[in-house]
Design a protein around this motif. Sequence first.
Motif, PDB file in Angstrom:
ATOM      1  N   THR A 105      34.029   5.281   2.417  1.00 57.66           N
ATOM      2  CA  THR A 105      35.395   5.779   2.518  1.00 57.66           C
ATOM      3  C   THR A 105      35.472   7.220   3.007  1.00 57.66           C
ATOM      4  OG1 THR A 105      35.337   6.391   0.167  1.00 57.66           O
ATOM      5  CG2 THR A 105      36.249   4.223   0.737  1.00 57.66           C
ATOM      6  N   ARG A 106      34.433   8.003   2.702  1.00 58.80           N
ATOM      7  CA  ARG A 106      34.450   9.402   3.137  1.00 58.80           C
ATOM      8  C   ARG A 106      33.050   9.970   3.196  1.00 58.80           C
ATOM      9  NH1 ARG A 106      37.716  14.389   0.302  1.00 58.80           N
ATOM     10  NH2 ARG A 106      36.634  13.612  -1.526  1.00 58.80           N
ATOM     11  N   GLU A 123      36.984  10.801   7.041  1.00 57.15           N
ATOM     12  CA  GLU A 123      37.620  10.040   5.963  1.00 57.15           C
ATOM     13  C   GLU A 123      38.506   8.963   6.561  1.00 57.15           C
ATOM     14  OE1 GLU A 123      40.012  10.922   1.814  1.00 57.15           O
ATOM     15  OE2 GLU A 123      40.084  12.403   3.422  1.00 57.15           O
ATOM     16  N   SER A 133      45.715  14.256   7.662  1.00 55.29           N
ATOM     17  CA  SER A 133      44.777  14.429   6.551  1.00 55.29           C
ATOM     18  C   SER A 133      45.503  14.905   5.303  1.00 55.29           C
ATOM     19  CB  SER A 133      43.666  15.419   6.926  1.00 55.29           C
ATOM     20  OG  SER A 133      44.191  16.719   7.081  1.00 55.29           O
ATOM     21  N   GLU A 156      38.383  20.951  -1.173  1.00 53.97           N
ATOM     22  CA  GLU A 156      37.920  19.595  -1.467  1.00 53.97           C
ATOM     23  C   GLU A 156      37.306  19.571  -2.867  1.00 53.97           C
ATOM     24  OE1 GLU A 156      38.380  16.913   0.275  1.00 53.97           O
ATOM     25  OE2 GLU A 156      39.148  17.822   2.128  1.00 53.97           O
TER      26      GLU A 156
END
Length: 438
Positions: free
Chosen positions: A156-157, A257, A350, A436
């Motif tokens: 997923t990322r 992502e 994003s 993040e």
Amino acid sequence: MTTVSDTPALKIALLGGGTVGSQVARILIEDAESLTERLGAELQLTRILVRNPQATRDYQLPDEYYSDDADEVLEGADIVVELMGGVERTRELVLQSIEQGSNVVTGNKALLATHGNELYEAAADAGVQLSFEASVAGGIPILRPLRDSLSGDKVTRIMGIVNGTTNYILDQMDTTGAYFNDALAEAQRLGFAEADPSADVDGDDAAAKIAILAHLAFHAPFSLDEVYTQGIGEVSEMDHTAAATAGYVIKLLAIAEELDDPNGVVLRVHPTLLPRDHPLASVRGAYNAVFVEAENAQELMFYGPGAGGPPTASAVMGDVMSIAKRKLRGGPGRTHTARRDLQALEIGESITRYMVVIRAADASGVLAKVAGTFAEHQVSIKSMNQTLDEASTEEDKTALLAFITHRAKESQLAQTLKATEALEEVREVLSVMRVEGK
């Protein structure tokens, strides 16, 4: 250049005799006996393509190994190892190798990020293998796990520290208080940075690497021009101070992502705040690390030296041995052609958190007014810190307001900042950085 009788031999042509190329040549020569024992066949280094056959190299072989004639070097090669760098001339030589039926190993991230899809398809059509483990994060084995170990999972990322130069500079600024130019100069003295460090400092090197990682992780074609890229040249001492005060450290992250709405992948490279307890926050000096999130495997991190001759040569030799084993068994080359029609999305799609530092009038009600502007644009504030502005004067008393937001869409933040800058009490938006981690 002789072959042991009764032992099968695979001919290896090497393009490039620089730092990594010299180390690959050293391994092929000095470890020849052990490689043959492990493989059951000899890896025979035939010729090395160089610009100047008479030049002195880190690992020197007899003169007959070196040539500036590409056709002569490539002729009859079972495996071509490309470590010469560059893009257009290298593309021609890799295509020539593929067309003549040679398998190819490359460490050339710029080549793959620019012409990867063309080369993958050419290799698939020719039934040969194109391998590129050394193109991302030096000696860290990350591409094979993405291609093989996680092939039954859904990634997923990906977040990676994939450039040692920038990580060294930011680490020095964080831990020693060094200024950017001083940290860069020290990185150059230690050999972590080139004389012209722009590809590293501007984020282009990391952008090429995340395009390659995203191709393997999401099984779709991506190129360098689809990566939003911001370097570290504007990261200031004030940014590091504000980050440290809030409990964060600044890293240059390469991120890919997959989003569901709209469906696609955002690819981005930029300075990023990470909580100090995040695994990537502890990556020091010129080391690299890649953090992978998958639905079932959950969180994985791959860590190690991201550059240098021996570590990168190790990744190259891993590809060489894999191809050699497959060729000896008579199997077809493994292909990397994209299977999914997945678009690259703009940075505005994003969703992340942000640190915003504002210079504003040091007066009652200003903080509430700024916070209200954020709320009006659906950007929620998680925490705030106010400090003395050293540029403040008696005539214009100002303060520095540092906000950490909750998760918000990039396009929403852009609207928020525009409205905030229009406030009479706001003198300047000094810094905006993405955040993040949890």
